[in-house]
Motif scaffolding. Sequence first.
Motif, mmCIF file in Angstrom:
data_model
loop_
_atom_site.group_PDB
_atom_site.id
_atom_site.type_symbol
_atom_site.label_atom_id
_atom_site.label_comp_id
_atom_site.label_asym_id
_atom_site.label_seq_id
_atom_site.Cartn_x
_atom_site.Cartn_y
_atom_site.Cartn_z
ATOM 1 N N CYS A 390 0.825 -1.274 -0.075
ATOM 2 C CA CYS A 390 -0.004 0.117 -0.038
ATOM 3 C C CYS A 390 0.825 1.326 -0.199
ATOM 4 O O CYS A 390 0.237 2.532 -0.105
ATOM 5 N N ARG A 393 4.098 3.378 -5.050
ATOM 6 C CA ARG A 393 3.478 4.103 -6.328
ATOM 7 C C ARG A 393 4.487 3.529 -7.654
ATOM 8 O O ARG A 393 5.452 3.937 -7.483
ATOM 9 N N LEU A 424 -2.822 -4.008 -6.856
ATOM 10 C CA LEU A 424 -2.694 -2.814 -6.249
ATOM 11 C C LEU A 424 -4.126 -1.956 -6.209
ATOM 12 O O LEU A 424 -5.092 -2.439 -7.178
ATOM 13 N N GLN A 428 -2.732 3.745 -7.477
ATOM 14 C CA GLN A 428 -1.222 3.707 -6.940
ATOM 15 C C GLN A 428 -0.207 3.736 -8.482
ATOM 16 O O GLN A 428 0.880 3.741 -8.432
ATOM 17 N N GLN A 645 -3.303 10.961 -0.355
ATOM 18 C CA GLN A 645 -3.562 9.635 -0.827
ATOM 19 C C GLN A 645 -3.113 8.523 0.104
ATOM 20 O O GLN A 645 -1.949 8.624 0.364
ATOM 21 N N PHE A 647 -3.398 4.548 1.063
ATOM 22 C CA PHE A 647 -3.882 3.302 0.565
ATOM 23 C C PHE A 647 -3.584 2.379 1.577
ATOM 24 O O PHE A 647 -4.248 1.078 1.372
#
Length: 806
Positions: A390, A393, A424, A428, A645, A647
């Motif tokens: 998580c 990127r 993902l 991402q 952001q 995640f």
Amino acid sequence: MIAGSTDAKIMVRRCLVTFKPFRIFVVGIGFFSLCFLMTSLGGQFSAKRLGDSPFTIRTEVLGGVESRGVLRKISDMLEVILKRMDSLSKLDNTSTTDARRLDELSSAINRFQPASLVERIQAIAQNVSNMAIRVEQILQNSMVQGRVLRDGSSSQCEVPRDPRFPECPGKVDWMRARWTSDPCYAFYGVDGSDCSFLIYLSEVEWFCPPLAWRNHSSPPTQHTQPAKSPKRQAAFRTDLSVLLDQVGTGKESLSFMKRRIRRLAQQWATAANRLDAKLEQQWRDQKKILVHVGFLTEESGDVFSPKVLKGGPLGEMVQWADILTALHVLGHNLKISMSVKELQGFLGVPPGRGSCPLTGPLPFDLIYTDYHGLQQMKQHMGLSLKRHKCHIRVIDTFGTEPAYNHEEYATLHGYRTNWGYWNLNARQYMTMFPHTPDNSFMGFVSEELNETEKRSIQQNKVNNMAVVYGKEASMWKLQQGKESFLQILHRYMEVHGTVYYETQRPPEVPAFVKNHGLLPQHELQQLLRKAKLFIGFGFPYEGPAPLEAIANGCIFLQPKFNPPHSSLNHEFFRGKPTSREVFSQHPYAEQYIGRPHVMTVDYNNSVEFDSAIKEIMRTKVEPYLPYEYTCEGMLERVHAYIQHQDFCAPEPPFIPANLSRKGSAGGSRMMGPLFVPLPNTTALGWASNVTAPSAWPPLSSLRLLVSQEGQSCVDACQSAGFICEPAHFRFINNKEALRRLDVQCEVVDSEINHILPAFSVVRQECGLQREPLLFSCAGHSPKYRRLCPCRDFRHGQVALCRDCLQ
């Protein structure tokens, strides 16, 4: 003490002593591999006889990849054997049977006789493998017996049958058979006994329950996390000297990136000051960020560096240079990795082949990498990748759609490719252009001109000068149908090229083309500032060059594709994790810039092409650069992603459709809709008198509408002047949204399909999404109309909604 163990150890250690002075020569083969071969060949080769040493044989005979792999396996196995013998030699009260087995082992090792090295190497590897397994079995039995005799605690090593840990017995069986397959297990204390397996599987991994007799005050592992360090505020930086040192040297690709960073330094500084003022001292968390540029590592082949000075693609290096600069200027704590060794060091990967997970917390808040780097992380982080993904990127030039990203769904429904399938969150993946709203738009920057430079360009434009977009000679091959439109272009304009060539082999370009060869960036800028037209041949797709040309006052002319190019009909896109259809060479330029700066025509229609050239010569344009491709635009966008952001945080449950909320008088309660009509549009918005759950982008930006049959949410939102926002899918994936849109549903099912939520008008069937990873703006079906979560956007910054900076 076991005699067989001592003899075998002496045999292996004798090699260590003999060849220690010459270890520098055996780096390529693996020291223990060489040592074993010397011993197994009866001492035929000796360190004292360098004239016929095995080093020459290794170089000349065993240079193949397969042989090197076999020798590495031998090396690893012998390392394990030696460690096992060390452990075994320390045991007391070992059975006579074990001693006899080790005698057999020693005899087996000594039975290797000189033979042709190439013919025998596979047999040697197999024998070593068999020996390693036998040593493991002997050691395991001996260790367990030793513990029983010392403390009578054999019961503590029984494999538990705990329904909360159903995989534990199977994992123990796997460890019994394969624990020597990676040295990292031994690094964590695994020694072949069931006790060590259970300790590892409960304290390093998470497949078995904690053992009651263990001391659990040990350092943090997968199950315990240390207290978070206090947050620090990020401060804008305008000095890039530290970043330039971090980028490093030794490759032309790195030199190119550093030249770019230096050239744009002043523009980054100005942009930082502007954004700082715009944010009005807003708190920004300083993040610990690792940037691992996988495609430039030697392990990935680094095919780009040798091509930097030969006309190769530079778009990826442009983007990575700008990403590094943006992260540095925003004030984050940055580490940069350009090799797998650096990656391992930064992550704290245990020694071995990567089968074991990291035992502590991830030392970074964010990791920026690419598909090559993601694969390398998988190889060296083991199960940790799933736990920590998580934070990742992925810089992904062409985008990854959800249907390709979900591994099981992609495999079952024909979307499996060499890329994608990482499970993902689709946001991402970060793209070069905002063509796939399922992903996050990262972008890059183009040089921004001041007013003086703009006036100078307009005064010095040569009205009949065209520059062709194409640095590689292969792009100019006339047999690809370029003769006719190049002749038309030459009729009106002087044609210039920047095609790479070597002195002895000039490129095959038409005689009327004035080729400047591959130009440094500043010289290319000067050429573009004189030219009126920048013309594309149809390839490369979606590169930075057209934006640079438009920013320097050129009109960009590009071909229209009919039918559109995609993975279904074009080799370039085949295997890429997207079904996107490309209708022109540069869809962003066509859609987001357009006329008069961009003209898209059918090159196969000579009348249309001729008319376009005449129009270009009559048209005057000013240099133009979209805000989102300026330094400030990129800083603004990356800042918003980093701060908002997340995640890793679990998404809160969706608010029930029948929401109870305060009325206007007496504190009474009343029922009401979540979605209400918006003025001047057919879309619905989130009701202003309903408390919006925490979300980014905020729910104030939501615009709910319905697509046509066969239309994706990308197109449906775009046709209404909005952008599809995948983060909002979870708020519209419910019966309340269907009801407020007046959708008639005889059946409402919850399924796993990348076109859901959607409904069939003919069958009056409605479907809601059961798998959040498959929420997709891109999905479409001729049989269904889709529920689409659109949003508004900031002028010149499609990645962000109007309230996304607050």
